[in-house]
Design a protein around this motif. Structure first.
Motif, PDB file in Angstrom:
ATOM      1  N   VAL A  66     -49.756  15.725 -28.923  1.00  0.00           N
ATOM      2  CA  VAL A  66     -49.279  16.821 -29.563  1.00  0.00           C
ATOM      3  C   VAL A  66     -49.833  17.977 -28.567  1.00  0.00           C
ATOM      4  O   VAL A  66     -50.314  19.061 -29.076  1.00  0.00           O
ATOM      5  CB  VAL A  66     -50.086  17.558 -30.788  1.00  0.00           C
ATOM      6  N   VAL A  92     -57.078  18.320 -37.717  1.00  0.00           N
ATOM      7  CA  VAL A  92     -55.835  18.428 -38.246  1.00  0.00           C
ATOM      8  C   VAL A  92     -54.617  18.188 -37.606  1.00  0.00           C
ATOM      9  O   VAL A  92     -54.236  18.682 -36.326  1.00  0.00           O
ATOM     10  CB  VAL A  92     -56.140  19.720 -39.019  1.00  0.00           C
ATOM     11  N   VAL A  93     -54.356  16.537 -37.218  1.00  0.00           N
ATOM     12  CA  VAL A  93     -52.664  16.070 -35.987  1.00  0.00           C
ATOM     13  C   VAL A  93     -51.810  15.739 -37.271  1.00  0.00           C
ATOM     14  O   VAL A  93     -52.278  14.530 -38.086  1.00  0.00           O
ATOM     15  CB  VAL A  93     -53.572  15.429 -35.307  1.00  0.00           C
ATOM     16  N   GLN A 135     -44.095  14.397 -38.053  1.00  0.00           N
ATOM     17  CA  GLN A 135     -43.935  16.379 -38.397  1.00  0.00           C
ATOM     18  C   GLN A 135     -42.981  16.500 -38.989  1.00  0.00           C
ATOM     19  O   GLN A 135     -41.929  16.008 -39.075  1.00  0.00           O
ATOM     20  CB  GLN A 135     -44.273  17.517 -37.160  1.00  0.00           C
ATOM     21  N   GLY A 168     -43.151  16.892 -45.050  1.00  0.00           N
ATOM     22  CA  GLY A 168     -44.242  17.163 -46.020  1.00  0.00           C
ATOM     23  C   GLY A 168     -45.844  16.133 -45.898  1.00  0.00           C
ATOM     24  O   GLY A 168     -46.620  16.133 -46.087  1.00  0.00           O
ATOM     25  N   LEU A 169     -46.196  15.399 -44.328  1.00  0.00           N
ATOM     26  CA  LEU A 169     -47.369  14.912 -44.456  1.00  0.00           C
ATOM     27  C   LEU A 169     -48.331  15.337 -43.685  1.00  0.00           C
ATOM     28  O   LEU A 169     -49.579  14.996 -44.130  1.00  0.00           O
ATOM     29  CB  LEU A 169     -47.272  13.310 -42.510  1.00  0.00           C
ATOM     30  N   LYS A 179     -49.026  18.063 -45.398  1.00  0.00           N
ATOM     31  CA  LYS A 179     -49.057  19.073 -46.339  1.00  0.00           C
ATOM     32  C   LYS A 179     -50.637  17.894 -46.790  1.00  0.00           C
ATOM     33  O   LYS A 179     -51.064  17.899 -47.747  1.00  0.00           O
ATOM     34  CB  LYS A 179     -48.113  19.615 -47.233  1.00  0.00           C
ATOM     35  N   ASP A 226     -55.152  27.037 -35.176  1.00  0.00           N
ATOM     36  CA  ASP A 226     -54.910  28.509 -33.624  1.00  0.00           C
ATOM     37  C   ASP A 226     -54.016  29.320 -34.639  1.00  0.00           C
ATOM     38  O   ASP A 226     -52.816  28.723 -35.882  1.00  0.00           O
ATOM     39  CB  ASP A 226     -53.963  26.676 -33.265  1.00  0.00           C
ATOM     40  N   PHE A 242     -48.833  27.505 -41.851  1.00  0.00           N
ATOM     41  CA  PHE A 242     -49.054  26.313 -42.161  1.00  0.00           C
ATOM     42  C   PHE A 242     -50.277  25.861 -43.319  1.00  0.00           C
ATOM     43  O   PHE A 242     -49.951  25.946 -44.564  1.00  0.00           O
ATOM     44  CB  PHE A 242     -49.341  25.025 -41.521  1.00  0.00           C
TER      45      PHE A 242
END
Ligand SMILES: CC(C)(COP(=O)(O)OP(=O)(O)OC[C@H]1O[C@@H](n2cnc3c(N)ncnc32)[C@H](O)[C@@H]1OP(=O)(O)O)[C@@H](O)C(=O)NCCC(=O)NCCS
Length: 173
Positions: free
Chosen positions: A58, A110-111, A117, A120-121, A123, A146, A152
């Motif tokens: 990411v 959080v990644v 992506q 819904g993962l 979340k 960020d 989100f």
């Protein structure tokens, strides 16, 4: 991709779906080897290099592994999310939280792997992390978002600047 939305249940791991194609279903009746499971863990040992790969994916800047290891050791909660297919296992998500063990926890790092992506993962990972913190009776959960992910977190119930409170930072010169 509605597929992943059906993978979760309320328990910690347990998200199973058969990805058998009609062809191999006919051949083996949908064997365990064909099943894809999304699994959460708060206890599984993490390979730091695999975690680094996830963060690289990411575009996060690299951090010294010895410091990452220390940060994990001293975190209150470390959540990893895995895709498992047969004996194969891949780290696809991660989050951790630090805490005073009584009132406050702050969520970090959080990644979700880019390939996973928008399904819904993220979340699900956040809801799981919040549930774990709430189960420890932590009521004040904070994080640093960020700019591109504020929405989100907002959708998950996080509030920006509640009662005008501002996050403040100090950096060495
Ligand atoms: C941010 C991140 C964890 C989201 O994970 P994800 O699996 O793509 O998100 P989800 O598919 O679970 O999305 C959940 C909801 O948030 C929305 N959402 C996801 N990313 C968003 C974004 N960047 N901006 C606005 N909304 C977003 C989705 O549309 C979805 O909305 P819905 O519930 O109304 O359908 C993921 O994009 C990521 O790892 N990004 C790179 C690392 C990063 O920036 N981490 C945050 C550091 S503060």
């Amino acid at each position: 991709m509605g597929f992943f939305k059906n993978l979760f249940s309320n328990s910690d791991t347990v998200a199973t779906a058969s990805q058998s194609t009609p062809h191999n279903k006919l051949q083996n009746g949908g064997s365990v080897a064909d099943e894809t499971r999304i699994v959460f863990s708060t206890s599984r040992e993490l390979d730091l290099y695999e975690l680094e790969e996830l963060c690289d994916a990411v575009g996060w800047s690299r951090r010294p592994l010895r410091k990452v290891k220390k940060a994990l050791q001293h975190s209150f909660l470390v959540v990893s999310m895995w895709e498992e297919r047969g004996a194969k296992r891949k780290l696809i998500g991660f989050a951790r939280a630090t805490s005073d063990h009584a009132f406050n926890a702050t969520i970090w790092d959080v990644v979700i792997h880019p390939k996973y992506q928008s399904r819904g993962l993220g979340k699900a990972l956040m809801k799981y992390t919040i549930k774990k913190l709430r189960s420890e009776d932590i009521s004040n959960i904070t994080l640093f978002a960020d700019p591109h992910v504020v929405e989100f977190y907002r959708r998950l119930g996080f509030i920006l600047d509640p009662e005008g409170i501002k996050g403040m930072f100090w950096y060495p010169d």
